[in-house]
Design an enzyme around this catalytic site. Structure first.
Site, short mmCIF file in Angstrom:
data_model
loop_
_atom_site.label_atom_id
_atom_site.label_comp_id
_atom_site.label_asym_id
_atom_site.label_seq_id
_atom_site.Cartn_x
_atom_site.Cartn_y
_atom_site.Cartn_z
N GLU A 312 -25.17 -9.55 32.14
CA GLU A 312 -26.01 -9.14 31.01
C GLU A 312 -26.29 -7.63 31.05
OE1 GLU A 312 -27.55 -11.22 28.42
OE2 GLU A 312 -27.67 -9.18 27.68
N ASP A 316 -25.01 -4.92 28.30
CA ASP A 316 -25.98 -4.15 27.51
C ASP A 316 -25.73 -2.65 27.64
OD1 ASP A 316 -27.09 -6.59 26.97
OD2 ASP A 316 -28.96 -6.27 28.06
N SER A 523 -26.48 -11.79 22.93
CA SER A 523 -26.73 -10.75 23.92
C SER A 523 -25.85 -9.53 23.70
CB SER A 523 -26.37 -11.28 25.31
OG SER A 523 -27.47 -11.84 25.92
#
Ligand code: NAG
Ligand code: NAG
Length: 602
Positions: A312, A316, A523
């Site tokens: 994640e 990002d 996400s």
């Protein structure tokens, strides 16, 4: 003094409320006695009785939240840090300001509030402070401020006292799936006289915590990269920054206000953004930006293990930087609690990452102009009082001129059996929080190009906690009229609807531990939009204007600046979910951003 919930920062400077003062906690061994003796002089017995007249604040009934099991009762002397959210005296004024400064048709558009102005509005009334102080003193305690405005207060105390003060019964609850153990109560109360003064107490009934917050990303099968293939043909199956720049029309934009611009990524779950992986990523996919780096800020003991890259976190930061470089990017690594030891006399962390991060970030004098967060819970697992307090903290960030983006979730209209936890056990679509907070901008997912369509996992729906805000009333009413009776009874037609917009959510090429993985989820969509918002902030900043701040009123007035997504759906809860259609829909919101159009309307 050490601020218990954050690390590496100086304690907030205090200039507000006189009584809940910001001095260190007195040593536990003697402070209760000292205070008790002072208090007994000040108050007579009849007055004290009012603190025993309890009214229930929040309760799950006898039902332990799904996924959790009762483990044991804590030792009565176990210390916990209670956090009280005091009612802000002028919060309605804050909302009023936010309404005006975020409305592009208002003369005050873009006149964001300063940190100090926000603090003035969120500070509790002096009556609230003295009432809470009296109550704490009655029990032998003194609060310590957890926010510069004094609207958050912490007290360290043994469980037995917390139970007495909140008419609660704490237990250790275990979550086998995440192996997490937390100290919570199934219900808590407040003295009647405090009801109008205290919005929320934590930790109490919010069980959805640190580890069980789901990171809405998942690995997809790796694909063979053909370095000679040119977007957008390959973008149908694998997304690179070039794909997104082409799709969303940012390719030719040259930034001019980088020195004033900023972007923040909020990270949890021991997810660390890896610097070496970023360089590999940039070298491979954005060679013109190779060498670009980012700042890591550690909140509440959050780590930064460069040997443990997070999927994640890497997703990002690689995509926010990939799209926004050279905008300065900051990665916030927020820690959870240390493993809880039932018999320990030491205090346990309150273990509520949103509050930890929010209390930290709101106390900073300078904050990023756009934030992206890819975590969430089912709304029904978040107590309404807690959700409301957290949502109001997001409103504070918007008031200061920051745009707050959240992923809409990866389970369409709801994952699992979608049963309500209100004792009725009905099947109902499951909105996500903070996606459902009206003060954040929620990002759904799409897939493919030519045309771009809704991806089937794109989270979308209607809040049961927050009513529909004005900025979306026309868009949502139009959708509901077109929907007719479909899904009747499965969702709340009066609720805040989301997502607000969408972006690609499959096949993102991410470097993890040196090799390329294909990652999907909303996400991926939220950092993509964050990168584009940073560029729009550049457009404004470079012409001497302020940052965009809270986005929703602007974007709903400019739906034409988005690529409307009109096919695909988000099934869930054993239904077909909602279907994307012309205009706003609860699958892809207003659509995906077209930077070339948006830059003309910001
Ligand atoms: C960007 O520039 C290239 C080359 O000058 C041009 O072909 C392309 O159409 C431009 N794209 C946009 C969105 O303006
Ligand atoms: C529906 O949403 C409203 C807020 O718009 C809320 O007050 C109401 O309680 C919700 N209904 C249910 C059944 O959750």
């Amino acid at each position: 003094m050490r601020v218990a919930y954050c690390q590496g920062t100086s304690p907030p400077r205090i200039n507000t409320t006189p009584h809940i003062s910001f001095h260190p906690l007195l040593p536990m061994a003697w402070s209760p006695f000292l205070l008790l003796s002072l208090v007994s002089l000040a108050f007579s017995t009849p007055l004290n009785r009012r603190w025993d007249d309890f009214v229930e604040k929040h309760s799950w009934g006898a039902t332990i939240p799904k996924g959790w099991q009762f483990h044991s009762s804590p030792s009565p002397d176990t210390l916990i840090d209670l956090r009280l959210g005091l009612k802000s005296a002028r919060i309605d004024e804050l909302f009023h300001h936010l309404g005006q400064t975020s409305d592009p048709d208002h003369e005050r558009y873009g006149n964001h509030l300063s940190k100090e102005q926000v603090e003035e509005l969120v500070a509790p009334h002096t009556d609230t402070v003295s009432m809470v102080e009296e109550w704490l003193a009655h029990h032998g305690y003194q609060g310590s401020a957890a926010s510069p405005a004094g609207d958050w207060v912490t007290i360290r105390l043994p469980v037995k006292d917390a139970e007495r003060m909140l008419n609660a019964e704490y237990g250790l609850y275990h979550h086998p799936a995440s192996k997490d153990t937390v100290l919570r109560t199934l219900s808590y109360s407040l003295p009647r006289d405090l009801l109008g003064h205290v919005d929320v107490v934590s930790p109490t009934t919010y069980f959805g915590t640190f580890k069980s917050m789901r990171a809405t990303s998942f690995l997809m099968p790796e694909v063979d990269l053909d370095p000679d293939a040119v977007p957008p043909t390959t973008c149908n199956t694998r997304i690179t920054p070039d794909c997104l720049k082409t799709l969303y029309n940012t390719a030719n934009y040259t930034q001019q206000a980088t020195n004033r611009n900023s972007l923040g990524v909020a990270g949890y779950l021991n997810e660390f953004a890896n610097r070496a992986d970023l360089q590999t990523f940039l070298t491979r996919f954005v060679p013109a930006r190779a060498g670009t780096t980012f700042t890591t800020v550690r909140v509440n003991g959050g780590g930064d293990d460069q040997n443990d890259p997070g999927v994640e976190a890497n997703l990002d930061i690689q995509y926010t930087i990939g799209l926004s470089a050279p905008v300065p990017n900051t990665y916030y690594s927020t820690g959870g609690s240390p493993p809880f030891k039932p018999d320990s006399q030491t205090s346990t962390n309150t273990n509520e990452p949103y509050l930890d991060w929010l209390n930290f970030i709101t106390s900073q004098s300078s904050i990023p102009l756009v934030f992206t967060t890819s975590y969430g819970d089912d709304e029904q697992t978040v107590p309404p009082d807690y959700a409301n307090s957290v949502c109001n903290l997001f409103a504070q960030l918007g008031s200061r001129g920051s745009s707050v983006l959240f992923s809409s979730g990866d389970f369409g209209v709801g994952g699992g059996d979608c049963r309500t936890n209100d004792g009725q056990n009905r099947v109902q679509f499951q909105p996500a929080f903070p996606a459902s907070c009206p003060f954040v901008t929620t990002v759904g997912g799409t897939t493919r190009t030519n045309p771009e369509v809704a991806v089937d996992f794109s989270g979308g729906g209607f809040s049961n906690y927050f009513g529909r805000p004005d900025y979306q009333s026309t868009a949502v009413t139009t959708f509901l009229n077109a929907l007719g009776t479909t899904n009747n009874g499965l969702f709340n037609k009066t609720g805040r609807a989301y997502p607000d917009l969408a972006a690609q959510g499959t096949g993102f090429q991410v470097i993890i531990g040196g090799s390329t993985s294909s990652v999907g989820g909303t996400s991926a969509s939220s950092p993509t939009v964050a990168g584009i918002i940073a560029l729009l902030n550049d457009v404004r900043l470079s012409s001497g204007r302020s940052s965009l701040g809270f986005l929703n009123p602007l974007i709903y007035k400019n739906g034409g600046a988005f690529n409307d997504i009109t096919s695909g759906s988000n099934p869930g809860c054993g239904t077909n979910g909602f279907t994307a259609r012309t205009g706003w829909d609860p699958v892809t919101g207003l659509g995906t951003p077209d930077f070339a159009k948006l830059r003309l309307v910001v």
